[in-house]
Each structure stands twice: as C-alpha cells, then as structure tokens.
Design a protein around this motif. Structure first.
Motif, mmCIF file in Angstrom:
data_model
loop_
_atom_site.group_PDB
_atom_site.id
_atom_site.type_symbol
_atom_site.label_atom_id
_atom_site.label_comp_id
_atom_site.label_asym_id
_atom_site.label_seq_id
_atom_site.Cartn_x
_atom_site.Cartn_y
_atom_site.Cartn_z
ATOM 1 N N UNK A 93 0.827 -1.228 0.260
ATOM 2 C CA UNK A 93 -0.125 0.079 0.088
ATOM 3 C C UNK A 93 0.782 1.378 -0.128
ATOM 4 N N UNK A 94 2.037 1.098 0.607
ATOM 5 C CA UNK A 94 2.751 2.394 0.573
ATOM 6 C C UNK A 94 3.696 2.492 -0.915
ATOM 7 N N UNK A 95 3.774 1.420 -1.514
ATOM 8 C CA UNK A 95 4.391 1.863 -3.045
ATOM 9 C C UNK A 95 3.375 2.230 -4.020
ATOM 10 N N UNK A 96 2.134 1.741 -3.785
ATOM 11 C CA UNK A 96 1.110 1.993 -4.598
ATOM 12 C C UNK A 96 1.059 3.540 -5.230
ATOM 13 N N UNK A 97 0.857 4.430 -4.473
ATOM 14 C CA UNK A 97 0.671 5.803 -4.774
ATOM 15 C C UNK A 97 2.096 6.267 -5.532
ATOM 16 N N UNK A 98 3.297 5.738 -5.049
ATOM 17 C CA UNK A 98 4.409 6.064 -5.732
ATOM 18 C C UNK A 98 4.559 5.417 -7.080
ATOM 19 N N UNK A 99 3.632 4.526 -7.269
ATOM 20 C CA UNK A 99 3.738 3.812 -8.660
ATOM 21 C C UNK A 99 5.028 3.099 -8.695
ATOM 22 N N UNK A 100 5.551 2.318 -7.830
ATOM 23 C CA UNK A 100 6.658 1.504 -7.432
ATOM 24 C C UNK A 100 6.258 0.122 -7.759
#
Length: 116
Positions: A93-100
């Motif tokens: 969930x933390x990487x999702x908005x960063x598009x990682x």
C-alpha cells in the motif's frame, strides 16, 4: 440504504464489495434480470460465492457485503481494516501511490491468453 434511504460510509464499503464481486464473477451480487427482484435480493438474500472463488476472496466479500452495517468489514477500523484483510496481502500500500513495483504482467506478442 435501500430500506432507510440513509447513506453512511458503510454503504461505500458495501459498494466496494459489490464492485469486487462483479470483477471476480462477471455479475453483481444478488443479480436478477428484473430490477425490482434484484433490489429484493440485495435486501433479503445472501449472495452466492462460486466454488472457483478463493477462500480469501469469499471471506473478504462476506465481510464487505454484510447486510448489517455495524457488522460490515470497515465499521470498526475503516479503510485500514479492509486493507489489512489477507486478500490484499500481496499489495504494498505504501508503494502503490508512488507507482513503484512491476505492475501487471505485460502480454507477449503472439501469445494466447484465453482458455482453450
């Protein structure tokens, strides 16, 4: 909401469940060809969970589609409660908005992606 006309955030959790159900099965929960019958089904019947649906998916949907808003997944802990469900374990969930991350698999030219 069908019975009282009152909209709370718990309707949003139900709608999330309805959307996921349709994505996983191809039809909305409690589907009927007749609109009046479908509203009756939504208010009074439990959705069927096909045997091909994983236990995690079925459990998540049972929580989101619970007819009692105070027993619905998300009532106690909001979105964080739903995100913590084992169905979503593979999601960072933390990487999702960063598009990682790698994202979905990319189709290869000439490959077949349909059941025979």
């Amino acid at each position: 909401m069908l019975q009282t006309g009152v909209h709370s955030r718990m309707v949003d959790f139900y709608q999330l469940g309805a959307l996921l159900y349709e994505l996983l099965t191809g039809l909305p929960p409690n589907y009927a060809g007749d609109k009046k019958q479908m509203f009756h089904n939504i208010a009074n019947e439990e959705p069927e969970y096909p045997s091909y649906m994983s236990c995690q998916a079925s459990h998540l949907l049972m929580g989101l589609l619970n007819k009692d808003p105070e027993k619905r997944l998300g009532f106690e802990g909001g979105l964080e409660e739903a995100k913590a469900h084992p169905f979503f374990a593979p999601i960072n969930w933390e990487a999702l908005p960063k598009k990682l991350g790698s994202g979905p698999p990319k189709p290869q030219p000439g490959g077949s992606y349909f059941d025979t």
